[in-house]
Design an enzyme around this catalytic site. Sequence first.
Site, short mmCIF file in Angstrom:
data_model
loop_
_atom_site.label_atom_id
_atom_site.label_comp_id
_atom_site.label_asym_id
_atom_site.label_seq_id
_atom_site.Cartn_x
_atom_site.Cartn_y
_atom_site.Cartn_z
N ASN A 9 0.88 -1.16 0.00
CA ASN A 9 0.00 0.00 0.00
C ASN A 9 0.92 1.22 0.00
O ASN A 9 1.49 1.58 1.03
CB ASN A 9 -0.89 -0.04 1.25
CG ASN A 9 -1.82 1.15 1.34
OD1 ASN A 9 -1.81 2.03 0.47
ND2 ASN A 9 -2.62 1.17 2.39
N ARG A 94 -2.81 -2.11 -3.14
CA ARG A 94 -3.94 -1.21 -3.02
C ARG A 94 -3.73 -0.12 -4.07
O ARG A 94 -2.71 0.57 -4.07
CB ARG A 94 -3.96 -0.58 -1.64
CG ARG A 94 -5.09 0.37 -1.48
CD ARG A 94 -4.98 1.10 -0.17
NE ARG A 94 -6.25 1.69 0.18
CZ ARG A 94 -6.53 2.12 1.39
NH1 ARG A 94 -5.64 2.01 2.35
NH2 ARG A 94 -7.69 2.65 1.64
N HIS A 182 -12.45 3.98 0.02
CA HIS A 182 -12.41 3.04 1.16
C HIS A 182 -13.14 1.74 0.84
O HIS A 182 -13.62 1.03 1.74
CB HIS A 182 -13.03 3.67 2.44
CG HIS A 182 -12.22 4.77 3.03
ND1 HIS A 182 -12.76 5.93 3.52
CD2 HIS A 182 -10.88 4.88 3.22
CE1 HIS A 182 -11.80 6.71 3.98
NE2 HIS A 182 -10.64 6.10 3.82
N LEU A 210 -14.05 5.44 10.17
CA LEU A 210 -13.55 6.68 10.78
C LEU A 210 -12.08 6.51 11.13
O LEU A 210 -11.73 5.99 12.19
CB LEU A 210 -14.37 7.01 12.04
CG LEU A 210 -15.90 7.02 11.88
CD1 LEU A 210 -16.57 7.31 13.22
CD2 LEU A 210 -16.33 8.05 10.83
N GLY A 211 -11.21 6.92 10.21
CA GLY A 211 -9.77 6.87 10.46
C GLY A 211 -9.20 8.24 10.16
O GLY A 211 -9.92 9.25 10.26
N ARG A 242 -8.55 16.87 6.09
CA ARG A 242 -9.37 17.26 4.93
C ARG A 242 -10.74 17.75 5.42
O ARG A 242 -11.27 17.23 6.40
CB ARG A 242 -9.59 16.06 4.00
CG ARG A 242 -8.34 15.64 3.27
CD ARG A 242 -8.55 14.31 2.55
NE ARG A 242 -7.90 13.21 3.22
CZ ARG A 242 -8.09 11.92 2.95
NH1 ARG A 242 -8.93 11.56 2.01
NH2 ARG A 242 -7.43 10.99 3.61
N ARG A 286 -7.04 11.06 19.51
CA ARG A 286 -6.66 10.80 20.91
C ARG A 286 -6.24 12.09 21.60
O ARG A 286 -6.64 12.39 22.73
CB ARG A 286 -5.49 9.81 20.98
CG ARG A 286 -5.89 8.39 20.76
CD ARG A 286 -4.70 7.54 20.48
NE ARG A 286 -4.09 7.88 19.20
CZ ARG A 286 -3.36 7.06 18.47
NH1 ARG A 286 -3.10 5.85 18.91
NH2 ARG A 286 -2.87 7.43 17.32
N GLU A 332 -12.91 2.07 15.69
CA GLU A 332 -12.62 0.86 16.48
C GLU A 332 -12.17 1.19 17.90
O GLU A 332 -12.35 0.39 18.81
CB GLU A 332 -11.51 0.05 15.79
CG GLU A 332 -11.95 -0.59 14.48
CD GLU A 332 -10.79 -1.12 13.66
OE1 GLU A 332 -9.75 -1.48 14.24
OE2 GLU A 332 -10.93 -1.15 12.42
N GLU A 380 -8.07 -4.14 5.45
CA GLU A 380 -7.97 -3.95 4.00
C GLU A 380 -6.88 -4.84 3.40
O GLU A 380 -7.01 -5.33 2.28
CB GLU A 380 -7.67 -2.47 3.70
CG GLU A 380 -8.86 -1.57 4.02
CD GLU A 380 -8.47 -0.16 4.39
OE1 GLU A 380 -7.80 0.01 5.43
OE2 GLU A 380 -8.82 0.77 3.65
#
Length: 394
Positions: A9, A94, A182, A210-211, A242, A286, A332, A380
């Site tokens: 990737n 990817r 995605h 949601l990453g 973004r 975080r 997650e 992925e």
Amino acid sequence: MGNGILVLNAGSSSLKFSVFDIGGPGVLDAMAVGQVEGLGTAPHLKAKGADGSVIADQRWTTSEVATHGRALQEIATLLRSRFAGQELAGVGHRVVHGGPDYSAPLLITPQAMEKLATFVPLAPLHQPHNLAAIRAVQEARPELPQVACFDTAFHRSHDTVVQLYGLPYEYFERGIRRYGFHGLSYEYIAATLPEVAPEIAAGRVVVAHLGSGASMCAIHNGRSVSSSMGFTALDGLLMGTRPGNMDPGIVLYLLEHEGMSAKEIEELLYKRSGLLGLSGIGNDMRVLQESDSPRARLAIDHFVYRISRELGGLAAVLGGLDALVFTAGIGENSAYIRRRVCEQAKWLGIDLDAAANEQAGPRISSAGSKASAWVVPTNEELMIARHTRVLLGL
Ligand code: AMP
């Protein structure tokens, strides 16, 4: 023939990799995962073995490892030393854009490479690096078969109505349409639901990926119906750096009245906006959750607001909601964001089970909840390895 599948990737300054061992039917065991990041700036190889132990942690000077080709050499050296005697059977990549036509993975041939290069203008920040990684493997190991797995492919099931922008129709024909991204993550979730949550697998499901990039996808009976992302990966939700969906008039204003160039606007939209731009602190959820800065609060509130809006829209497209699934880094790991989103989604029949949410489920809604909520980790890389195995007949 070997027994390993290498998954690559490639990003603008990184090359992520995973190695899988082909087991019995349907079995792919992860053997190693890692990345070379900071290509051309501060190159750093980090890798872990199947048990999570560190198997590489190495840095170089800037000029020593500046290209994807050089990064690949270092990864190959590591893999040869760790897994001596084992051979690769193929490589899966990817590739962000498969254009309007590819709804499935593609075996790499010279003709395929020519076709994939025509999609570079559709994803200028990602596609060239994806193709560079394919070329690097071709140069190092020309005999190895390679497979391109597209982030857009899973969404090719969308109706034309869903893919349209309200521009003159010839723009649609020229490829200016909603593609959605995605897709490998959503495809993995759709393939996993029959095992993890069989009661919703055939239903109306919204998946929130949601990453650092974030999007949502409406899935009905395992097929993608609509997605928050459009022509590029800038559309939809607020992301790490973004802005997501915004009035295109803003771009015209910046061009005409703020004297910004297209390149400057590109940089603003891809690198300086989103959680980072709103908080002024950073793009890591975080850090923002732990901060008591009012702007960090505002950024999080806006992030949740945008998810809630999109959820309402996608539920309307599906004609109702049976389940909401959270995945990717924030989805997650952040019980807080999940709680905020689910509280806002009470009107859709979601009733959160607070204790289950703290433990990340997998089911995080109460037994009596009309629509259920779930946490399903995405993978992925495994999806790419599965596709590569099938396409190469391994
Ligand atoms: P991804 O792009 O899927 O790897 O997700 C990366 C993002 O997940 C990071 O930028 C973090 O903001 C977020 N993340 C990871 N762990 C946590 C956590 N425990 N709480 C909140 N956010 C997290």
